[in-house]
Design a protein around this motif. Structure first.
Motif, PDB file in Angstrom:
ATOM      1  N   THR A 112       0.832  -1.212   0.000  1.00  0.00           N
ATOM      2  CA  THR A 112       0.000   0.000   0.000  1.00  0.00           C
ATOM      3  C   THR A 112       0.861   1.254   0.000  1.00  0.00           C
ATOM      4  O   THR A 112       0.361   2.349   0.220  1.00  0.00           O
ATOM      5  N   ARG A 154     -18.230   4.972  -8.377  1.00  0.00           N
ATOM      6  CA  ARG A 154     -18.117   5.093  -6.912  1.00  0.00           C
ATOM      7  C   ARG A 154     -17.916   6.557  -6.490  1.00  0.00           C
ATOM      8  O   ARG A 154     -18.663   7.076  -5.673  1.00  0.00           O
ATOM      9  N   GLU A 155     -16.906   7.193  -7.059  1.00  0.00           N
ATOM     10  CA  GLU A 155     -16.518   8.514  -6.566  1.00  0.00           C
ATOM     11  C   GLU A 155     -17.435   9.630  -7.054  1.00  0.00           C
ATOM     12  O   GLU A 155     -17.631  10.608  -6.351  1.00  0.00           O
ATOM     13  N   TYR A 161     -21.309  -0.670  -3.428  1.00  0.00           N
ATOM     14  CA  TYR A 161     -20.641  -1.808  -4.072  1.00  0.00           C
ATOM     15  C   TYR A 161     -21.676  -2.720  -4.738  1.00  0.00           C
ATOM     16  O   TYR A 161     -21.456  -3.247  -5.823  1.00  0.00           O
ATOM     17  N   MET A 176     -14.583  -4.495  -5.415  1.00  0.00           N
ATOM     18  CA  MET A 176     -13.635  -3.987  -4.412  1.00  0.00           C
ATOM     19  C   MET A 176     -12.202  -4.106  -4.910  1.00  0.00           C
ATOM     20  O   MET A 176     -11.389  -3.199  -4.729  1.00  0.00           O
ATOM     21  N   PHE A 180      -9.677  -0.986  -5.616  1.00  0.00           N
ATOM     22  CA  PHE A 180      -8.378  -0.917  -4.963  1.00  0.00           C
ATOM     23  C   PHE A 180      -7.273  -0.688  -5.993  1.00  0.00           C
ATOM     24  O   PHE A 180      -6.422   0.183  -5.847  1.00  0.00           O
ATOM     25  N   ARG A 183      -7.469   2.872  -7.615  1.00  0.00           N
ATOM     26  CA  ARG A 183      -6.982   3.936  -6.728  1.00  0.00           C
ATOM     27  C   ARG A 183      -5.469   3.877  -6.571  1.00  0.00           C
ATOM     28  O   ARG A 183      -4.778   4.900  -6.602  1.00  0.00           O
ATOM     29  N   GLN A 187      -2.787   6.803  -7.632  1.00  0.00           N
ATOM     30  CA  GLN A 187      -1.848   7.402  -6.685  1.00  0.00           C
ATOM     31  C   GLN A 187      -0.424   7.294  -7.210  1.00  0.00           C
ATOM     32  O   GLN A 187       0.366   8.228  -7.095  1.00  0.00           O
TER      33      GLN A 187
ATOM     34  N   ASP B   5      -6.534  -2.598   4.586  1.00  0.00           N
ATOM     35  CA  ASP B   5      -6.900  -1.836   3.381  1.00  0.00           C
ATOM     36  C   ASP B   5      -8.365  -2.044   3.040  1.00  0.00           C
ATOM     37  O   ASP B   5      -9.059  -1.119   2.632  1.00  0.00           O
ATOM     38  N   ASP B   6      -8.778  -3.280   3.218  1.00  0.00           N
ATOM     39  CA  ASP B   6     -10.180  -3.621   2.941  1.00  0.00           C
ATOM     40  C   ASP B   6     -11.108  -2.795   3.842  1.00  0.00           C
ATOM     41  O   ASP B   6     -12.058  -2.174   3.382  1.00  0.00           O
ATOM     42  N   MET B   9     -10.913   0.997   2.965  1.00  0.00           N
ATOM     43  CA  MET B   9     -11.622   1.318   1.727  1.00  0.00           C
ATOM     44  C   MET B   9     -13.140   1.293   1.949  1.00  0.00           C
ATOM     45  O   MET B   9     -13.857   2.176   1.491  1.00  0.00           O
ATOM     46  N   ARG B  10     -13.598   0.273   2.670  1.00  0.00           N
ATOM     47  CA  ARG B  10     -15.042   0.196   2.934  1.00  0.00           C
ATOM     48  C   ARG B  10     -15.495   1.340   3.828  1.00  0.00           C
ATOM     49  O   ARG B  10     -16.616   1.841   3.695  1.00  0.00           O
ATOM     50  N   HIS B  12     -14.103   4.374   3.858  1.00  0.00           N
ATOM     51  CA  HIS B  12     -14.132   5.535   2.960  1.00  0.00           C
ATOM     52  C   HIS B  12     -15.372   5.531   2.072  1.00  0.00           C
ATOM     53  O   HIS B  12     -15.973   6.570   1.816  1.00  0.00           O
ATOM     54  N   ASP B  13     -15.759   4.343   1.628  1.00  0.00           N
ATOM     55  CA  ASP B  13     -16.885   4.233   0.689  1.00  0.00           C
ATOM     56  C   ASP B  13     -18.234   4.093   1.388  1.00  0.00           C
ATOM     57  O   ASP B  13     -19.248   3.874   0.720  1.00  0.00           O
ATOM     58  N   GLY B  14     -18.240   4.207   2.709  1.00  0.00           N
ATOM     59  CA  GLY B  14     -19.505   4.142   3.446  1.00  0.00           C
ATOM     60  C   GLY B  14     -20.143   2.771   3.431  1.00  0.00           C
ATOM     61  O   GLY B  14     -21.366   2.652   3.472  1.00  0.00           O
ATOM     62  N   GLU B  15     -19.315   1.734   3.384  1.00  0.00           N
ATOM     63  CA  GLU B  15     -19.846   0.372   3.294  1.00  0.00           C
ATOM     64  C   GLU B  15     -19.796  -0.384   4.623  1.00  0.00           C
ATOM     65  O   GLU B  15     -20.073  -1.577   4.656  1.00  0.00           O
ATOM     66  N   MET B  41      -7.421   8.849  -0.508  1.00  0.00           N
ATOM     67  CA  MET B  41      -8.648   8.417  -1.206  1.00  0.00           C
ATOM     68  C   MET B  41      -9.626   9.576  -1.318  1.00  0.00           C
ATOM     69  O   MET B  41     -10.259   9.775  -2.355  1.00  0.00           O
TER      70      MET B  41
END
Lengths: 202, 169
Positions: A112, A154-155, A161, A176, A180, A183, A187, B5-6, B9-10, B12-15, B41
């Motif tokens: 990451t 998404r953005e 999802y 997902m 990932f 993104r 970056q 990370d999972d 990310m979730r 951040h995405d409101g999941e 993000m």
């Protein structure tokens, strides 16, 4: 933001039913309700205003053509977005001379280090920079069509999802993974440029 | 994708659920690196939204509907085949196709395996755990095959005598 509210869905269903019966005004209302969103998705994927407008137009022509095939089991906008995304993907594949990078969605990702935003700084300030806008576009062009699509859905559209999985015709896990990758790639592509534009501390 | 990370990310995405989001918020306070990734993000999302907003603002939609309508009128009517194909394509999404295809594949393999087994010349094995029939007229015959040592099983039952008697009275 996704038009997920119940009343919006009910209004859509009503407009679709009326348009199926040949109500021109209802169809016009559907087009006007979604034309900007559809154009936004198309532009976000093809980066050309004329192409995006042509694709948006073709999207609604197809909607009109297949409207009575719309089952109503999913939301109208999910169905609509699927049409525009598929048209964009087809368009991009035809223009496949553009450099695209695909990733294996099944790969595991543990690195990451490229998700460091230190270089991004204030996005509002950065966005005002035309050069950054050009770099953003250049970076987006290096993504595969499906990665551009997931970022946009998404953005910009704010789809969940689950909704994205319906639009893209894949599992939530794949969505997902694609997000990932997309993104992380962005970056990496933007990092170096943005470092130079971030104010340095004295 | 690593678990952190999972989750990030979730988040951040409101999941995430409210309780899950609270846990992540607490962790973020103690993990600057994760908070930094989250800001990355946010920044990317913001840039994409702004870019799209500007593109949509610049675009004129004057006459858009009229062009759509003209295009729709020019499009030839949809044939039955196209309607069916469209519905099938809509229904047979990849996430639906693969499990069905996998099940069909397994079934096909099983059939092929059985076919090979049966085609090798052996008889079908069969075990009769119990056999019931009314009345006294019934029999099981084992008829030897002409070739080899196999045999054919014939189960013979007559109409029940009780029923015949009842009808004759």
């Amino acid at each position: 933001m996704a038009p997920a509210e119940e009343n919006t869905a009910a209004e859509d269903r009503d407009l679709v039913e009326r348009a199926c019966r040949g109500d021109r005004v209802a169809f016009q209302m559907l087009v006007e309700r979604y034309q900007k969103r559809v154009y936004g998705i198309a532009y976000g994927m093809v980066y050309n205003a004329d192409d995006a407008l042509d694709i948006s137009q073709e999207t609604f022509i197809r909607v009109h053509r297949y409207l009575d095939s719309f089952q109503g089991s999913s939301s109208f906008y999910t169905w609509l977005y699927r049409i525009v995304v598929n048209l964009c993907v087809d368009h991009l594949r035809r223009k496949s001379h553009e450099a695209t990078v695909d990733y294996d969605d099944t790969l595991q990702h543990t690195d990451t280090s490229e998700l460091q935003p230190s270089a991004i700084g204030d996005p509002v300030r950065a966005l005002g920079d035309r050069e950054l806008g050009a770099e953003l576009e250049r970076a987006l062009r290096q993504l595969s069509p499906v990665h551009r699509a997931v970022l946009q859905l998404r953005e910009v559209e704010g789809l969940s999802y689950q909704e994205m999985a319906k639009v893209m015709g894949c599992s939530v896990g794949t969505i997902m993974s694609r997000l990932f990758h997309a993104r992380k790639r962005m970056q990496k592509l933007l990092g170096g440029y943005l470092e130079d534009t971030t104010p340095k501390e004295a | 994708m690593a678990r952190d990370d999972d989750l990030l990310m979730r988040f951040h995405d409101g999941e995430l659920s409210v309780s899950q989001a609270r846990v992540v918020e607490e962790r973020l306070r103690a993990a600057p690196a994760a908070a930094t990734r989250l800001r990355a993000m946010d920044a990317l999302g913001h840039a994409l939204r702004e870019r799209t907003r500007l593109a949509v603002e610049r675009q004129s939609f004057d006459g858009f509907f009229e062009r759509v309508e003209r295009g729709a009128r020019q499009a030839r009517p949809l044939g039955l085949r196209e309607r069916v194909a469209f519905r099938l394509r809509d229904w047979l999404r990849p996430w639906a196709v693969w499990p069905v295809a996998a099940a069909a594949g397994v079934a096909l393999l099983a059939l092929v395996a059985l076919g090979v087994h049966n085609g090798s010349g052996g008889a079908n094995d069969c075990t009769i755990e119990s056999l019931e029939y009314s009345g006294s007229a019934g029999a099981v015959f084992l008829i030897p095959d002409d070739k080899g040592g196999g045999h054919t099983t014939v189960i013979w039952t007559n109409e029940t005598e009780e029923q015949d008697d009842a009808e004759s009275h």
